[in-house]
Design a protein around this motif. Structure first.
Motif, short mmCIF file in Angstrom:
data_model
loop_
_atom_site.label_atom_id
_atom_site.label_comp_id
_atom_site.label_asym_id
_atom_site.label_seq_id
_atom_site.Cartn_x
_atom_site.Cartn_y
_atom_site.Cartn_z
N ARG A 298 0.82 -1.22 0.00
CA ARG A 298 0.00 0.00 0.00
C ARG A 298 0.85 1.27 0.00
O ARG A 298 0.36 2.35 0.31
CB ARG A 298 -0.93 0.00 1.20
CG ARG A 298 -2.04 -1.05 1.11
CD ARG A 298 -2.95 -1.00 2.31
NE ARG A 298 -2.27 -1.42 3.53
CZ ARG A 298 -2.80 -1.32 4.76
NH1 ARG A 298 -4.00 -0.79 4.91
NH2 ARG A 298 -2.12 -1.74 5.80
N GLY A 299 2.09 1.15 -0.40
CA GLY A 299 2.98 2.30 -0.45
C GLY A 299 4.16 2.17 0.47
O GLY A 299 5.23 2.69 0.20
N THR A 303 6.62 5.81 2.03
CA THR A 303 5.56 6.68 1.51
C THR A 303 4.75 7.29 2.64
O THR A 303 4.41 8.49 2.60
CB THR A 303 4.64 5.86 0.58
OG1 THR A 303 5.44 5.26 -0.45
CG2 THR A 303 3.60 6.74 -0.07
N TYR A 307 4.63 11.28 3.29
CA TYR A 307 3.37 12.03 3.23
C TYR A 307 3.18 12.88 4.48
O TYR A 307 2.72 14.04 4.41
CB TYR A 307 2.19 11.07 3.06
CG TYR A 307 0.85 11.78 3.02
CD1 TYR A 307 0.51 12.59 1.94
CD2 TYR A 307 -0.07 11.65 4.06
CE1 TYR A 307 -0.71 13.26 1.89
CE2 TYR A 307 -1.28 12.30 4.02
CZ TYR A 307 -1.60 13.11 2.93
OH TYR A 307 -2.79 13.78 2.90
N ASN A 327 2.58 12.00 -6.97
CA ASN A 327 1.66 10.87 -7.02
C ASN A 327 2.11 9.72 -6.12
O ASN A 327 1.28 9.04 -5.51
CB ASN A 327 1.50 10.39 -8.46
CG ASN A 327 0.74 11.37 -9.33
OD1 ASN A 327 0.00 12.21 -8.81
ND2 ASN A 327 0.92 11.30 -10.64
N ARG A 328 3.42 9.50 -6.04
CA ARG A 328 3.93 8.45 -5.15
C ARG A 328 3.65 8.80 -3.69
O ARG A 328 3.23 7.96 -2.90
CB ARG A 328 5.43 8.25 -5.35
CG ARG A 328 5.80 7.50 -6.61
CD ARG A 328 7.25 7.06 -6.53
NE ARG A 328 7.45 6.02 -5.53
CZ ARG A 328 8.60 5.78 -4.94
NH1 ARG A 328 9.67 6.51 -5.21
NH2 ARG A 328 8.72 4.81 -4.06
N LYS A 331 0.03 8.39 -2.43
CA LYS A 331 -0.50 7.04 -2.24
C LYS A 331 -0.77 6.75 -0.77
O LYS A 331 -1.54 5.86 -0.44
CB LYS A 331 0.49 6.01 -2.79
CG LYS A 331 0.55 5.94 -4.31
CD LYS A 331 1.57 4.92 -4.77
CE LYS A 331 1.13 3.50 -4.44
NZ LYS A 331 2.08 2.49 -4.98
N ASP A 334 -4.51 7.87 2.35
CA ASP A 334 -5.62 7.13 2.94
C ASP A 334 -5.18 6.16 4.03
O ASP A 334 -6.01 5.46 4.62
CB ASP A 334 -6.38 6.35 1.85
CG ASP A 334 -7.05 7.28 0.84
OD1 ASP A 334 -7.47 8.38 1.26
OD2 ASP A 334 -7.13 6.91 -0.35
N MET A 386 6.60 3.97 -13.14
CA MET A 386 6.27 3.32 -11.88
C MET A 386 6.82 1.89 -11.85
O MET A 386 7.35 1.43 -10.83
CB MET A 386 4.76 3.31 -11.67
CG MET A 386 4.14 4.70 -11.57
SD MET A 386 4.81 5.70 -10.22
CE MET A 386 4.08 4.85 -8.81
#
Length: 449
Positions: A298-299, A303, A307, A327-328, A331, A334, A386
């Motif tokens: 999930r990243g 990531t 974030y 964009n990475r 991810k 959420d 990607m």
């Protein structure tokens, strides 16, 4: 350029002047047919010349100088240098105020006498293993320059600077392979220490649980010297290691998948040379490694932590990011706090399981990347970006996930496509890994001619 030890000797004995060494570096950077304009965001030409002249004056006067006084070093654009803006390869931070003080690692390199020749380009915010930067340009790997192949990332400019003789070494960071991938793609040595080994204050983070600071240079000994300085200790010769004492494990799970022909041929030739030198290399599945892609599906931790740091910047400046980087990072938007805790718990379990499974093994041995540097033209479609980014990060990121130390050594024959052989050691066993790497380097260098 020569090794740090040879340069230090030549300078201290008067065979070479600091100004001469700096001018050589600056000429290579300024070469209109070279990669200097893409490998460096800024070049400190005036300051470097002035510092070199002062070092030469002091040396001629018989004044005491640090061991590496006069050697040009390049710096990744993540490190705070007093009076300079730290942009992290991005336009977003370009108008921020200059740093008030040097990062501790910068201060230590300065105290050792290195001359900072300039700040290297990098993947924006260090979040890619490929090395592309749409804001400041992407330098090409030394291999097959006519095709213009990727340098690897995120320490892209630093690797090209060393490979092309624009600096004797460069300072990088490594969160998932950012020292070792560009080292492999550019045919030099890249070292990732155990993360806690070197202070990370004054360095823009990517993922605080995985970030580490390491050198890129022309030999294992050079990397070991710089690692000692970065830790704040006096460099010492590496311990001698008997070849017959070394125990390596080549995992047959995951790390050999999707290799291209050039990597497979050079890597297997290198493994054969190690066996002929009586270095024990066993092959086992090590299935515990298969859990890592699942945990990161999930990243991943990188990531999620990226974030958390970038969220306020993304809210204000998302349109100014490289879209592939943004964009990475997004991810992870959420992911819940519980999701992140579960990933950290799972990571701890895997580390413990791998340590149990590799008792009696000095290091894992595997290809640094399963492919040679791809052409820059291969990234016109985001899906290709990607896919290839995940592929080149797959092997080196294992060391960061396992909180270990790792080094990439060039193993290709002269003139062939660059291929790296990676050794991953246990966390905290950096000195042992470096000593083994030097022994293996000597074996492999004889086979590369």
């Amino acid at each position: 350029m020569q090794s740090l030890a040879k340069l230090s000797h030549s300078l201290s004995t008067g065979q070479l002047r600091a100004r001469e060494l700096v001018e050589q570096a600056l000429q290579r950077i300024a070469d209109p047919n070279g990669e200097g304009s893409r490998a460096f965001m800024t070049v400190a030409a005036a300051a470097a010349r002035a510092q070199a002249d002062e070092i030469d004056r002091m040396r001629a006067a018989g004044e005491a100088l640090p061991a590496f006084a006069g050697i040009p070093l390049a710096i990744k654009d993540l490190f705070d240098v007093a009076g300079e803006v730290t942009c992290a390869g991005s336009r977003i931070l370009a108008n921020e105020p200059p740093a008030l003080r040097d990062a501790p690692v910068i201060a230590r390199l300065r105290a050792a006498g290195f001359i900072f020749i300039g700040r290297n380009t990098m993947t924006e915010f260090a979040f890619s293993g490929l090395g592309l930067n749409p804001h400041y340009g992407t330098p090409a790997s030394p291999f097959d320059r006519a095709t213009r192949r990727l340098p690897g990332g995120s320490t892209s400019g630093g690797a090209v600077a060393v490979a092309d003789g624009m600096a004797a070494a460069s300072l990088g960071t490594d969160t998932g392979g950012s020292c070792r991938i560009p080292a492999a793609f550019c045919g030099i040595v890249g070292f990732k220490p155990t993360a806690h080994r070197v202070p990370r204050d004054g360095v823009i983070p990517l993922a605080h649980s995985l970030d580490s600071i390491g050198p890129l240079a022309n030999s294992v000994a050079c990397c070991a010297t710089l690692d000692a300085i970065l830790r704040g200790v006096t460099p010492r010769p590496l311990a001698d290691v008997s070849i017959r004492e070394v125990r390596l494990l080549l995992p047959s799970s995951l790390v050999l998948n999707d290799m291209d022909e050039q990597v497979a041929a050079s890597f297997e030739h290198a493994i054969g040379e190690l066996a002929r030198a009586d270095i024990a290399v066993s092959r086992e599945p090590l299935r515990e490694l298969l859990r890592i892609p699942e945990i990161n599906s999930r990243g991943g931790i990188a990531t999620a932590e990226a974030y958390a740091w970038h969220r306020p910047l993304l809210e204000r400046y998302r349109d100014q990011y490289d879209p592939r980087v943004a964009n990475r990072i997004l991810k992870a938007r959420d992911l819940t706090d519980n999701d992140v805790r579960e990933m950290h718990d799972a990571r701890a379990e895997v580390i413990e399981a791998i340590e149990r499974a590799t008792q009696g093994v000095d290091a894992l041995v595997l290809p640094t990347t399963p492919i040679i540097p791809p052409p820059m033209s291969a990234f016109e479609v985001d899906a290709d970006y990607m896919r290839l980014n995940a592929l080149v990060l797959r092997n080196p990121s294992l060391a960061n996930f396992l909180d270990g130390c790792a080094i990439s050594l060039p193993v290709h024959r002269q003139g062939a496509a660059p291929v790296g052989l990676m050794l991953i050691g246990r966390r905290g066993h950096d000195a042992r890994l470096l000593a083994i790497a030097r022994t293996i380097e000597a074996v492999l260098n004889r086979a590369r001619i």
